[in-house]
Design a protein around this motif. Sequence first.
Motif, mmCIF file in Angstrom:
data_model
loop_
_atom_site.group_PDB
_atom_site.id
_atom_site.type_symbol
_atom_site.label_atom_id
_atom_site.label_comp_id
_atom_site.label_asym_id
_atom_site.label_seq_id
_atom_site.Cartn_x
_atom_site.Cartn_y
_atom_site.Cartn_z
ATOM 1 N N LEU A 42 -47.379 -17.267 -50.650
ATOM 2 C CA LEU A 42 -47.058 -17.382 -52.111
ATOM 3 C C LEU A 42 -46.613 -16.028 -52.573
ATOM 4 O O LEU A 42 -45.590 -15.889 -52.990
ATOM 5 N N TYR A 63 -43.475 -14.875 -50.832
ATOM 6 C CA TYR A 63 -42.341 -15.336 -51.423
ATOM 7 C C TYR A 63 -41.718 -14.668 -52.620
ATOM 8 O O TYR A 63 -40.818 -14.420 -52.839
ATOM 9 N N LEU A 123 -46.176 -23.066 -47.141
ATOM 10 C CA LEU A 123 -45.985 -22.884 -48.419
ATOM 11 C C LEU A 123 -45.439 -23.914 -49.533
ATOM 12 O O LEU A 123 -44.245 -24.403 -49.351
ATOM 13 N N ILE A 155 -45.054 -23.191 -55.678
ATOM 14 C CA ILE A 155 -43.890 -22.321 -56.139
ATOM 15 C C ILE A 155 -43.554 -22.625 -57.607
ATOM 16 O O ILE A 155 -43.223 -21.769 -58.292
ATOM 17 N N ILE A 172 -44.787 -19.518 -60.084
ATOM 18 C CA ILE A 172 -43.372 -18.690 -59.883
ATOM 19 C C ILE A 172 -42.469 -19.248 -60.799
ATOM 20 O O ILE A 172 -41.405 -18.684 -61.329
ATOM 21 N N ASP A 211 -39.748 -21.427 -59.740
ATOM 22 C CA ASP A 211 -38.524 -21.694 -58.885
ATOM 23 C C ASP A 211 -38.522 -23.255 -58.739
ATOM 24 O O ASP A 211 -39.464 -23.830 -58.182
#
Length: 324
Positions: free
Chosen positions: A155, A158, A190, A195, A199, A201
């Motif tokens: 992660l 990424y 992942l 994500i 994050i 996304d």
Amino acid sequence: MGHGHWDDNAYAAAKTFRRAKGEDDFGYTADLRSKPAKDWKVAPALDPLNAVRECRDSADHTDSTPIAVLFDVTGSMRRVPRVMQGKLGKLHGLLKRRGYLADPQVMFGAIGDADSDRVPLQVGQFESDNRMDEQLRTIFLEGGGGGQKSESYELAAYFMARHVVTDAWQNRGRKGYLFIIGDELNKPALEARHIRRVIGDEVREDIDPASVYRELARKWHVFFVLPNQSSYYNDPEIGEHWSGLLGQNFLKLDDPGAVCELIAATIGLEERVVDVDRALADLADVGSAAESKAVGKALAKLGTKTVVTSAVPEAEGPSDVVLR
């Protein structure tokens, strides 16, 4: 961000002041530990959600080189950030005053377990002055982890591949340096849900971690450092896993107290400013003679440059790698 200059005196004075006041060097961690676990959260300055980190040239630093150091902060790994905080002056001294890099900009971050931790990823900003110390001390040392011999390194990889912009790469085609310090495996996949949550996304499918590291290797020299006294230092599965991803850039470090020196010496070698012998002599000059043996052993592979890094894409490959 990226302006100013490191000041050894200010760094030492701040540490002395905290000691005199009885304050923890990692004050944010101390504050959170006094609260219920349900209230633990990433400091706003280190929150990766919908964030982009930049390493830009400035009037003070016209040839910036990004250096990112991301620690596993689960369980037994918690000592490493404290070691780093105590040696930041030496790191900067080796990089700048010894001529390893003209304009280093350093960013710190922390890696946990997205399956089980409240704060699985923390990412700071690139700094050239004493704000890098403030950033490091703001990291939350959660000390969690899921106990399944894997943490969310992929992660973090990424984020570094997709959410960091550097003038070094955009203007000069020059890679930055990423050091991941940990003792476990990547997750098998992942997960898209991690994500999205951590994050931000809008990814809908899980991703193969190996493809993330291949993309990352286009713009970064990526190293994984496995320090001794961690839970899996002698586990052959850990070495096989990271060597498969990063080749010679998987480094084992006998003395976890030498991690700061290892980072500086590794960069000096990669920049071809020094050889191993000169790097170890420089360590002795800055008062790290005791750590030089462990650093020399860890760097033996880099000194020979004989192993191909499997994560590096083919030279004639596309300019961008599609994650799959």
